[in-house]
Design an enzyme around this catalytic site. Sequence first.
Site, short mmCIF file in Angstrom:
data_model
loop_
_atom_site.label_atom_id
_atom_site.label_comp_id
_atom_site.label_asym_id
_atom_site.label_seq_id
_atom_site.Cartn_x
_atom_site.Cartn_y
_atom_site.Cartn_z
N GLY A 23 0.91 -1.27 0.05
CA GLY A 23 0.01 -0.20 0.06
C GLY A 23 0.89 1.58 -0.12
N GLY A 25 0.73 5.35 1.71
CA GLY A 25 0.18 6.38 2.45
C GLY A 25 0.86 7.60 2.53
N MET A 27 3.10 9.08 4.38
CA MET A 27 4.51 9.11 4.63
C MET A 27 5.15 8.53 3.84
SD MET A 27 5.37 6.13 6.12
CE MET A 27 6.98 6.65 6.72
N VAL A 30 4.53 1.16 1.57
CA VAL A 30 4.59 -0.08 2.36
C VAL A 30 5.00 -1.29 1.30
CG1 VAL A 30 3.87 -1.64 4.05
CG2 VAL A 30 3.35 0.93 4.19
N LYS A 44 8.45 -0.37 5.35
CA LYS A 44 8.01 1.09 5.21
C LYS A 44 8.82 1.93 4.80
CE LYS A 44 4.60 2.67 7.87
NZ LYS A 44 3.87 3.44 9.01
N ASP A 138 -2.73 6.67 15.46
CA ASP A 138 -3.78 6.40 14.21
C ASP A 138 -4.29 4.87 14.40
OD1 ASP A 138 -4.83 6.82 11.90
OD2 ASP A 138 -3.48 6.15 10.70
#
Length: 526
Positions: A23, A25, A27, A30, A44, A138
């Site tokens: 995925g 995101g 920042m 991943v 990450k 989060d």
Amino acid sequence: MSMPLLPGEPTRLGRYELLGRLGEGGMGTVYLGRDRDGRKVAIKMVRPEFSSDVEFRGRFRSEVSRARQVPPFSTAEVLDADPDHDPPYLVVEYVDGPSLATVIREQGPLPASALHGVAVGIATALSAIHGAGVIHRDLKPGNVLFAMGGIKVIDFGIARPFEATSQHTRTDQIVGTVAYMAPERFDPENGRQVTSAADIFAWGVVVAYAATGRTPFAADSAPATAMRILTQPPDLSGLPGSLRDLVDRALVKDPEQRPTARELLDVLLAGDTPQAGVTTAVAEAARTARDGFRETGGGPGKAQTAARPDGKRRRRLLTAAAAAAVLVVLLGAGLARLNSPGADGDDPDGSQGASAPAAPSPTTTRPTSTAPDPDASILQGSRRTLIHLAEIDRDLALDYHSYEVEAADGTGMRSQFVLVPTGVDYLIRSLRGEGRADNPETCLGVKITPDKPSSLVAAECVPTRATLFSLSPTGARDDKNRRTYHIYNEAYGFVQWSTERKAVFVEEVGDATPSASFSLVDRGAL
């Protein structure tokens, strides 16, 4: 399930082979990776724009150091990290299991027995995370995974863009998913005081979502959800009695009134009936602390009566909590994804699932609470209200034949108003001419007068820059123990009172604190 690497993406990072994408995101990206010994890992990789930022690397390094101390029994274990690599990266245990969001999407809300286990599992993970001095920041269904052996909470407190929760801070950025954010998260100034209690609030939202398939502050937009979190009680209908009181306490507005993760576990493991002694105590505490707006506690920013934010930062709170700044900070800066506030999806920033669809907003159901918010119906536009000027014990009034707003004794229809929700702001409609045949609908607006303070006057009830107002809780109470607010127009400033001129006016206060506060006095149904 991983996706193929995109053309031009690296196939190795340090000593790890990259097998696919899990995925992307705010920042970074991943990846699914493989160590030299064949073990699969999640990696990450930080976005290039953060790589050259010394402040980010310092925060990255300090948080990785703390996160290594988190026991791995209910979290994704931190295996490796290289803050000096270009770009920096983080390696954690790969959890090959569905997320809570995926399970709810595909199977619906959890039955009571499974729900209790999930509540215990997440509380256990938070206890471990908080014990290591880390705040998750989060927590949401996409970051709760069903793994072999139990619940795993992933993506906690590491390698995030700047947020006001450590010595490496920038106060103009907020990280997270709005539907699961605690009220104090929306105040950039008081964001410096965000603690592990924000994770407890998120725990309550996640458990409610797992039980009902919707979040307890669900609305049709992220700013509207933020406003409900700040000002309204949660809708806990559908939550089993064994958990309702505990979730209710976790969702109080004042972070100091929420239980710790360890206290959550104590209650959850003590028994599952609301009549049990410890649970009854929780229920009583929830009723006492219902919305967290107490004279000694303050509002969303905690203890604002002791040290209120200055004018500029208070204006940032109003817009960030209520409207555009939330979207500008979170979307425009590219630092976080605003999932649908009615449900949650799997944020690809560390999870291995798919997005959940938006749940319907409970627009026809009034939120349920053990102690209803006395202002909730007024803020929903269904009640008449006096707008009481707390400092001088008078009420705003707009006489039928008058143009400017004055402070009066609160008698008659001239002092009655209706707050009409318009997006995340309000039209303030006057009832001064109710019952008259020649009654044109009138709202309050701002009139600019050259070389003089702007006036608060009668205006047409059309949403414009001059007629839309926000209400921001001050954290204080008036002499009747009613919650007080600052009333603010985004374009022109705060509604104020001039002692010298005995007049109501609107002022852009700059770095000063607004001098006037207002409470809402219920005057019955429309």
